[in-house]
Design an enzyme around this catalytic site. Sequence first.
Site, PDB file in Angstrom:
ATOM      1  N   CYS A 117      -5.524  -5.631  12.763  1.00 42.64           N
ATOM      2  CA  CYS A 117      -3.218  -5.110  12.730  1.00 42.64           C
ATOM      3  C   CYS A 117      -2.759  -6.364  13.182  1.00 42.64           C
ATOM      4  O   CYS A 117      -1.656  -6.892  12.739  1.00 42.64           O
ATOM      5  CB  CYS A 117      -2.954  -4.115  12.150  1.00 42.64           C
ATOM      6  SG  CYS A 117      -4.426  -2.534  11.422  1.00 42.64           S
ATOM      7  N   HIS A 257       5.146  -4.300  13.389  1.00 44.85           N
ATOM      8  CA  HIS A 257       3.469  -3.552  12.874  1.00 44.85           C
ATOM      9  C   HIS A 257       3.449  -2.199  11.823  1.00 44.85           C
ATOM     10  O   HIS A 257       4.499  -1.076  12.841  1.00 44.85           O
ATOM     11  CB  HIS A 257       2.364  -3.368  12.848  1.00 44.85           C
ATOM     12  CG  HIS A 257       1.379  -3.251  12.702  1.00 44.85           C
ATOM     13  ND1 HIS A 257       1.222  -3.593  11.176  1.00 44.85           N
ATOM     14  CD2 HIS A 257       0.355  -2.484  12.595  1.00 44.85           C
ATOM     15  CE1 HIS A 257      -0.163  -3.238  10.779  1.00 44.85           C
ATOM     16  NE2 HIS A 257      -0.236  -2.518  11.889  1.00 44.85           N
ATOM     17  N   ASN A 287       0.735   0.535   5.773  1.00 44.15           N
ATOM     18  CA  ASN A 287      -0.028  -0.421   6.110  1.00 44.15           C
ATOM     19  C   ASN A 287      -1.214  -1.027   5.769  1.00 44.15           C
ATOM     20  O   ASN A 287      -1.998  -1.194   5.258  1.00 44.15           O
ATOM     21  CB  ASN A 287      -0.818   0.753   7.492  1.00 44.15           C
ATOM     22  CG  ASN A 287      -1.514  -0.310   8.725  1.00 44.15           C
ATOM     23  OD1 ASN A 287      -1.684  -1.905   8.649  1.00 44.15           O
ATOM     24  ND2 ASN A 287      -2.178   0.567   9.658  1.00 44.15           N
TER      25      ASN A 287
END
Length: 333
Positions: A117, A257, A287
Amino acid sequence: MSKITAAITAIGSYVPEYVLSNQVLETMVDTNDEWITTRTGIKERRLLKEAEGQGTSYLAIKAAQNLIEKANLDPKEIDLVIMATATPDMPVASTGVYVATQIGATNAFAYDLHAACSSFLYGISTASAYIESGRYKKVLLIGADKMSSIIDYTDRATCIIFGDGGGAVLFEPNTEGLGFQDEYLRSDGIGREFLKIDAGGSILPASEETVKNKQHYVFQDGKTVFKYAVSGMADVSEKIMQRNNLTHDDVNWLVAHQANKRIIDATANRMGLDDSKVLINIHRYGNTTSATLPLLLTDFEDKLKKGDNLIFAAFGGGFTWGAIYLKWAYNKK
């Protein structure tokens, strides 16, 4: 001669049409909208279902084409394409190379960057270094992931979190002091066991047994990852502010994020930021791994003003994490 910095000069994005809402998930696994929303902040996510045989490259190409069209950019002027992704189309053959060819960036070289990520965040560092070196004038950084390809939709611990999407940014030289300012990037191999896919790599190659055991899907120890992510993202965001003598008044936007709203809130609280300075779209997309940061930029492009101070922050498997300080370089026309 003025110092060359690397500035974002154009952005683009793409998300698939199919919407997987919490209400639909309620019919698939033992969960409910209130439980998901309270713990993650997610209401829906997009899944790539347009046609068979489309992978991460499809999302990346669409996002890059959106940028190229908006910026009226000749793709032949692009020097380098960096493809940030955790879900490449296939092993060995670089997804970024294929994407560059498909968008007409025939004078560019390309490669993939994989840091879970944190891939796009690390990509900002890499793209900026290439620009500041003076060797290249236009670097296209793409973040895209087809997370639905590695998610078990009978596992309620992971299927509620992830979605598919892509985003792209163009870096160019700047002599006004705008663009990339500083970075604080970290990693720790302690995270290897807490967020992973067991099979399909060199340690445990694919076999009939690994497929039967569902070892090609994402496994996440949610509580452990959450604990490390909360402290990690907050620590580096505070550190980057201290290193650059920034107060909460100086920071215009937190571009974090989009993994979990509670993690984002904890980071903003440590930075002393009001909610109005925190960019949030996790409720719309979930996500999307490498795509979360560029999707935020495109969704909120109207709000970003030339000279604004942006703090990017991310946390990913491995573990990988970090923060980057960047000054926005343009006003949307």
